[in-house]
Write a protein that holds these residues in place. Structure first.
Motif, short mmCIF file in Angstrom:
data_model
loop_
_atom_site.label_atom_id
_atom_site.label_comp_id
_atom_site.label_asym_id
_atom_site.label_seq_id
_atom_site.Cartn_x
_atom_site.Cartn_y
_atom_site.Cartn_z
N UNK A 75 0.82 -1.18 -0.01
CA UNK A 75 -0.20 -0.10 -0.17
C UNK A 75 0.85 1.34 -0.08
N UNK A 76 0.37 2.49 -0.29
CA UNK A 76 1.08 3.60 -0.38
C UNK A 76 0.09 4.59 0.15
N UNK A 77 0.54 5.48 0.94
CA UNK A 77 -0.23 6.89 1.37
C UNK A 77 -0.19 7.41 0.02
N UNK A 78 -1.47 8.00 -0.21
CA UNK A 78 -1.65 8.57 -1.72
C UNK A 78 -2.00 10.03 -1.40
N UNK A 79 -2.49 10.42 -0.35
CA UNK A 79 -3.14 11.76 0.07
C UNK A 79 -2.98 11.95 1.51
N UNK A 80 -2.68 13.06 1.70
CA UNK A 80 -2.66 13.57 3.25
C UNK A 80 -3.19 14.93 3.43
N UNK A 81 -3.53 15.44 4.72
CA UNK A 81 -4.18 16.38 4.91
C UNK A 81 -3.22 17.67 5.33
N UNK A 82 -3.70 18.91 5.48
CA UNK A 82 -2.80 20.09 5.38
C UNK A 82 -2.01 20.05 6.89
N UNK A 83 -2.47 19.34 7.83
CA UNK A 83 -1.70 19.21 9.16
C UNK A 83 -0.64 18.11 8.99
N UNK A 84 -0.44 17.54 7.89
CA UNK A 84 0.79 16.84 7.66
C UNK A 84 2.06 17.64 6.79
N UNK A 85 3.14 17.46 7.27
CA UNK A 85 4.46 17.81 6.28
C UNK A 85 5.21 16.76 5.79
N UNK A 86 5.14 16.70 4.67
CA UNK A 86 6.24 15.77 3.89
C UNK A 86 7.53 15.83 4.31
N UNK A 87 8.38 15.07 4.93
CA UNK A 87 10.00 15.37 5.29
C UNK A 87 10.73 14.57 4.34
N UNK A 88 10.30 13.49 3.67
CA UNK A 88 11.19 12.79 2.81
C UNK A 88 10.44 11.96 1.71
N UNK A 89 10.96 11.90 0.44
CA UNK A 89 10.53 11.25 -0.77
C UNK A 89 11.45 10.53 -1.32
N UNK A 90 10.82 9.55 -2.07
CA UNK A 90 11.57 8.75 -3.23
C UNK A 90 11.27 9.26 -4.43
#
Length: 509
Positions: free
Chosen positions: A131-146
């Motif tokens: 599974x993959x996290x496809x959507x997050x809300x405004x109270x989340x901050x992405x701090x790493x990506x591939x």
């Protein structure tokens, strides 16, 4: 009480590995099933949520109410744990377009995030998710990506709650230890003071308080766990510890005498009991592995109980149970399916009426060895390979007889002595010879023989949970085979087991 990290287990194969990595940083931690989460007190510094074989989208997926701890304590969700936190905070989790399993590289890191301090932007990580996290809300901050996983790591704003899609606990995540240290030390504020010295100090103090002037009996096996448990108890209660070493007739060659001799130099009060015939009588006619184990367990308890009754007013039974035994007996889905009965777990018969004390039940095997070295226990004991509680009975396939035991003891002694002389004994986790219920044709001199087969087994492992067969030198295997066939009457063929765990087990029964 030491400060600690709680690891919530959702059934991942890597949960014990998370615990080992935390403890390598000299921080105490405990694993608890998600459905048996303990009360959180002032010693708890943070919570780690493990991975899982489940998908968060399944109706029967493991559930945990993290909201009471969300602002109270730092939380790190790993894989399933990260997806669970995202889904229950308004995010969306969907099946991956392709299952992501194996190495990946981070393409983006928020360098200001304390979780990624000193982690390079192209760091290699290990993915294992469908599974993959496809959507997050405004109270989340992405701090790493591939390049393929946008939400490889996130922080929930206004809290110390983090989620990472990869597994920092496996060695393929090259900076995983640094990331865990960042979370545990910088974010949770752990002091890295849990060492073998501190364990010994707090354990002995706790044993003194718990046992007082009570008497304890402990069954020694000559192995690492029972020996370290005995020394800890001895340092706590001295002469009130009564150690019993039973010769069940299923030990290695000359082991009863050599083990008793080694304990003489440790100041322990040890009594040796020759009960060989009682065990042989109980095993007569039995071929089923579980029936053999249960017969041995029953007779051991009878012999041990007889000896314990000779100690007046004894109230406690000491055991060398270690942490993996405890984890297995309270797994996520209740007690694990019985692969084989364990001689340390499962309680005592009511008639013994003894309380149990287990000084090592929070330690992994390598931690037990470190504590033993700090206590000054001889390396000949600490370096010994694990040996099964039922002994050679489960290395003799089929019925156990004194004659078969004698043959196997000779073959096993040749095998183990050659491993020592060849300089490979300490590189092997566990080794032993197995007597097979198979006869094969051979030629010795001018005569045709029809005798038995011995199989040699040697594995490499960290903790016995998984194991790989050892690639012993051919020259050494040839030497061992020749010596066994030439010196052990009744054996005319030697084979070598090259199966790993899983799917095989370390022992054959």
């Amino acid at each position: 009480m030491p400060e600690k990290i709680l690891i919530l287990d959702f059934g991942s194969q890597f949960t014990q590995l998370i615990a080992r990595r935390v403890r390598e940083l000299n921080i105490y931690c405990e694993i608890h099933p998600y459905n048996h989460f303990p009360e959180v007190d002032s010693t708890v510094k943070g919570i780690i949520l493990s991975g899982s074989p489940y998908s968060v989208r399944q109706e029967d997926a493991p559930q945990f109410d993290f909201k009471p701890y969300h602002k109270q304590l730092p939380i790190l969700g790993v894989c399933y744990g990260a997806q669970y936190l995202a889904q229950h905070n308004g995010g969306e989790v969907q099946p991956s377009s392709t299952r992501e399993y194996g190495r990946a590289n981070l393409q983006y890191i928020n360098e200001a995030s304390p979780l990624f301090k000193e982690v390079p932007s192209s760091s290699q990580v290990w993915m294992s998710h469908g599974d993959t996290i496809t959507n997050i809300t405004d109270n989340f901050e992405i701090i790493a990506s591939t390049d393929t996983v946008k939400v490889a790591a996130y922080q929930i704003k206004g809290s110390q709650t983090y989620g990472i899609q990869f597994h920092p606990e496996v060695t393929h995540s090259l900076d995983g230890k640094q990331l865990l240290q960042n979370f545990l030390v910088d974010i949770c504020g752990c002091h890295q003071e849990w060492t073998s010295e501190s364990f010994i100090e707090t354990t002995i103090a706790g044993l003194k308080e718990k046992l007082g002037d009570d008497k304890v009996v402990l069954g020694l096996s000559g192995g690492v766990d029972s020996s370290v448990a005995a020394v800890l108890l001895h340092q706590a209660i001295g002469k009130n510890l009564y150690c019993i070493f039973v010769d069940n007739g299923l030990l290695r060659k000359d082991e009863f005498e050599s083990v008793l001799d080694s304990y003489k130099h440790m100041g322990l009060n040890v009594r040796g009991i020759d009960a060989k015939q009682r065990f042989y009588d109980a095993l007569a006619g039995l071929t089923d592995p579980e029936k053999k184990r249960k017969a041995i367990g029953r007779v051991f308890i009878e012999v041990f109980d007889d000896a314990a009754h000779e100690v007046q007013d004894v109230k406690w039974l000491g055991q060398g149970t270690i942490y993996p035994d405890v984890i297995e007996s309270v797994s996520v889905k209740g007690p694990s399916a019985t692969i084989k009965s364990h001689h340390n777990v499962g309680g005592l018969p009511d008639f013994m009426k003894l309380k149990v004390v287990e000084p090592l039940n929070t330690l992994f095997k390598d931690e037990v060895r470190r504590v033993g070295r700090t206590l000054g226990i001889d390396d000949n004991i600490l370096g010994r390979h694990p040996f099964p509680g039922p002994g050679l009975a489960i290395r003799i396939l089929g019925e156990v007889t004194p004659e078969k035991v004698a043959i196997l003891q000779q073959a096993d002694a040749i095998y183990i002595n050659n491993l020592r002389q060849g300089g490979v004994y300490d590189k092997v986790w566990q080794a032993g010879a197995i007597y097979l219920p198979v006869q094969s044709v051979g030629v010795m001199g001018d005569e045709r023989t029809y005798e038995n087969v011995v199989c040699l087994r040697a594995v490499e492992s960290l903790d016995g949970m998984t194991a790989d067969w050892c690639h012993l030198p051919y020259e050494l295997l040839a030497k061992i085979s020749n010596e066994i066939i030439n010196n052990v009457k009744g054996i005319n063929r030697v084979v070598y087991d090259i199966s790993s765990k899983p799917p095989a087990t370390i022992e054959w029964e």
